[in-house]
Write an enzyme that holds these catalytic residues in place. Sequence first.
Site, PDB file in Angstrom:
ATOM      1  N   HIS A 490       0.842  -1.211   0.000  1.00  0.00           N
ATOM      2  CA  HIS A 490       0.000   0.000   0.000  1.00  0.00           C
ATOM      3  C   HIS A 490       0.873   1.255   0.000  1.00  0.00           C
ATOM      4  CE1 HIS A 490      -3.665   2.358   1.317  1.00  0.00           C
ATOM      5  NE2 HIS A 490      -2.705   3.169   1.714  1.00  0.00           N
ATOM      6  N   GLU A 491       1.778   1.340   0.958  1.00  0.00           N
ATOM      7  CA  GLU A 491       2.614   2.540   1.058  1.00  0.00           C
ATOM      8  C   GLU A 491       3.519   2.669  -0.161  1.00  0.00           C
ATOM      9  OE1 GLU A 491       1.652   4.604   3.048  1.00  0.00           O
ATOM     10  OE2 GLU A 491       0.506   3.310   4.384  1.00  0.00           O
ATOM     11  N   HIS A 494       1.675   4.481  -2.863  1.00  0.00           N
ATOM     12  CA  HIS A 494       1.748   5.942  -2.714  1.00  0.00           C
ATOM     13  C   HIS A 494       3.119   6.429  -3.191  1.00  0.00           C
ATOM     14  CE1 HIS A 494      -1.980   6.702  -0.656  1.00  0.00           C
ATOM     15  NE2 HIS A 494      -1.697   5.939   0.370  1.00  0.00           N
ATOM     16  N   HIS A 622     -15.228  11.145  12.919  1.00  0.00           N
ATOM     17  CA  HIS A 622     -14.702  11.424  11.580  1.00  0.00           C
ATOM     18  C   HIS A 622     -15.334  12.681  10.991  1.00  0.00           C
ATOM     19  CE1 HIS A 622     -13.051   7.347  11.342  1.00  0.00           C
ATOM     20  NE2 HIS A 622     -12.401   7.754  10.266  1.00  0.00           N
ATOM     21  N   GLY A 626     -13.403  15.516  12.959  1.00  0.00           N
ATOM     22  CA  GLY A 626     -12.265  15.324  12.063  1.00  0.00           C
ATOM     23  C   GLY A 626     -12.522  15.983  10.724  1.00  0.00           C
ATOM     24  N   GLY A 627     -11.761  15.602   9.726  1.00  0.00           N
ATOM     25  CA  GLY A 627     -11.834  16.295   8.438  1.00  0.00           C
ATOM     26  C   GLY A 627     -12.708  15.637   7.392  1.00  0.00           C
ATOM     27  N   TYR A 628     -13.551  14.678   7.785  1.00  0.00           N
ATOM     28  CA  TYR A 628     -14.275  13.888   6.785  1.00  0.00           C
ATOM     29  C   TYR A 628     -15.676  14.377   6.462  1.00  0.00           C
ATOM     30  CZ  TYR A 628     -10.747  10.258   6.444  1.00  0.00           C
ATOM     31  OH  TYR A 628      -9.606   9.562   6.178  1.00  0.00           O
TER      32      TYR A 628
HETATM   33 ZN   LIG Z   1      -2.990   5.251   1.911  1.00  0.00          ZN
END
Ligand SMILES: [Zn+2]
Length: 706
Positions: A490-491, A494, A622, A626-628
Site C-alpha cells: 500500500h505505502e 503511494h 470522523h 475530524g476532516g471527513y
Molecule cells: Zn494510503
Amino acid sequence: MTVSSAANAQPEILRGEGLPNFEAITPEAVSEHIPALMQALESELGDLEQSLGQRLEQNQTLSWNDVMAPLQRLGERLRWSWGVVSHLNGVCNSPELRDAHASQQASVVQFGNRAGQSQVIYRALQQLEAGRSGLDGTQQRILDAELRDMKLRGVGLSGASKEAFNSASQSLAELSTRFGNHVLDATNHWTLRLTHAAEVEGLPESLLGQLAQAARQAGDEDASAEQGPWLMGLDMPRYVPFMKYSRRRDLREKVYKAHVSRASGQDGSDLNNWPLIEEILTLRRQQAERLGFANWAELSIASKMADSEQAVESLLEDLRGAAYPIAQQELQALASCAQAHGAPEATELQPWDISYWAEILRQESFELDSEALRPWFPLPQVLDGLFALSERLFGIRIEAADGEAPIWHPDVRFFRILEQGQPVAGFYLDPYSRPGSKRGGAWMDECLVRSKGTDGSVVLPVAYLICNQSAPVGETPSLMTFDEVETLFHEFGHGLQHMLTSVEHPQAAGINGVEWDAVELPSQFMENWCYDRATLMGMARHWQTGEALPESEFSKLLAARTFMGGSATLRQVHFALVDLRLHSQWTPESGVTPEALRREIATTTSVLAPIDEDAFLCSFGHIFAGGYAAGYYSYKWAEVLSADAFGAFEDVGLENEDQIRETGRRFRNTVLSLGGSLDPKQVFEAFRGRQPSSDALIRHSGLVAV
Ligand SMILES: [Zn+2]
C-alpha cells in the site's frame, strides 16, 4: 565541491534542498533556526505582497513567474525544513524534539494561514486567471486549485459576511474540539469491574492482560491476568476483542449498549453531543451559503473528484444494492452457526452477537492463523517480490543504494529507481517498529518533490516509506504477517505515484494536487497484487526451508478477504450516506432530527435495525471532530477506482505476460505519471478507456451472488 568554514556555513536545517543530513537536525537546531526562517519567510511574503500590490495598482500584467514561482519558492523552503523536522518527530522522537517541534508549530500554521488568506495574492491570482490562455494545462489546474482553496478560506468575502465567516470558523473549530473531548471523556468514564472467572470466559490471554493492567491502574494493585480483577472499558483495544470473544452474552449486551450510547447524555451526564451536532450542521450550512454553495456537501465535493452529490449517491447505491442481500445471507449464516452450537439467541441475533458469532464462524470455516504465516514472509523476500512486480509492470529497476544517502537510524535503507540505466527517483525504507521513539502505523511522505529549475536542471523525487513491523532477532529476519505485507505494498503504491511522476511543476507532481477521493488509488491498487497468485506465491517461501506457501493457506487468504464482506460494505455505505445527507438535506427547519434522518437511512443500509440506545452519531468523530465532513464516501470512492484499475489487468488475463506489461506501462504513464496535473476523471479514462465502474469492487468484495 565547495568548502566553507563552519562559522559562516548555512545551518543544515535551513539548506532547503538536497537530501537532508538528519544528524544535524537536532532539537537545538529547531529552536535556534526555525524562528529565523519563519521571520525571513514572513518578511519575504510581505515584500512580495507589496510589490504585487503596486503592480496591480499600476494595472501591470502579471505572469506566472511573478506570482506562482516566488510563492512556490517560499513554500518549498518551509516544506523542506519543516518537513524534515516533522519527519524526525515521527521516526526519532524524543521529549526534546517533541518540545522543539511543538514550540514552532503555531508559527508554521500561522504562516500558511496568512499566505492562504492574502487579499493581494488572491487578486494577483485572479489576474493570472483572466489571462489563463498563456498557461499550460498543468499551470491552469494548479491555479484553479489555489484560487478554489483561497475562496474556501473566505478570502473573497468582505465586511459583515467576512466577520460572520471568521467567527463561525472559530466556533466550528471549538465545537469540533468539544465534540471530540466528549467522546473521549465518555469513553474513559465508563468502566466495568469483573471479578469472577465466569465473567471473562473466552477472552484471550492478551486481553486479560490488558484488563488486569487497567484494573491495577485504577487501584486494584494485585490485579493479575489469571486471577483478576479485570477492568473492562470502551476504548477500541479492549472493546473490539471483548465483543469478539466474550462468551457472556449479557455482558456483551451491556458493553455494546454503553459503547453505542457514548456522549449522548443517556447516562444522565452532561457529556451530550446531540445539541453540538445540530449546531455544527447549522453553522456549516451557513458557511457554505456564504461561499456561494447550496450546502456543505456541495462545498466539500467542489474540491473532489466526484462531480456531484448525485454521483456519490449513485455509487453508494450500486454498492448498497449488491451488499444488502449478501449481508442478509451472512446474518443467516451466523444464525445457523449459533443454532449448530445450541445457542438460544440463534433465532433472534442482536447487534452484540454479531462479532462473537462471526469470529466462531471464521475460525470454523478457514482456521486462518495470521501469526503462523510469518515464516513465509521474511522482509528481504517480500521486498524482492514487490520490486520484481514493480519492474515487470512499470519497466523500472530498483537497486539498493545503502550508504549513498545519510540516514536517521541504522535500520533505515536507501534505494534508487532507475529507468534505462538512468536514476529517476529514490526512497528510504524504515521498516521496523521502535516503541518509544517512532510513531505507530505506516505512511509515505515526501522528502524531495520532482521539479524543474529555471536552469533546466531537474530535482529527482525522493520518498520516505515508513512501516512498523517486528525487527529481526539474531539470525532471524523480520518475519511479516500478511497484513504487514499488504501495508508495505500500500505505502509503496503511494511512493510510486510520488516517485514516477513526470510532472515538473511541484504543485502538481506526484500526490500533490490529487483530489482527496482519488489519492488512495495507486496504494490500494498495489494491495490487490498481494492476492495475485503469481505475485504472492513468488515471494511466499519459508525462510528456512524454502518451501512454497501451501495451496490451502493461499485459499484461506482469498476466503478471508471476502468473509463478512457484505456486512462490512453495508456498514461503510451507511456511514457515508448518513454523512452525505446530513450535510445536504438536514436543516433545523427540515422537521426531522439528525437521528431520525439516520434511522430512515438505516432501513435500507442495515440488516439489523439500530437498537433504541444506539446513538452512533454522538461518537461519529470522523465527520464532527475530524476532516471527513461530507467526505466519508471517499473511502469507497477510491476503492472503486483501485479495484477497477486492477480489473484492467484481470481483463487481459493475469497470466498474459505481454498484455500485463502493456497495461502496466499504461498505468504508469497515466495514474502514476500525471499526478495532479490533470483532472482525475481524465487520468482514469486515459488508463481505462472509460469512466470508473463499481463492478470490480463488487466482485472483489465477494458481493456477487453465487
Ligand atoms: Zn494510503
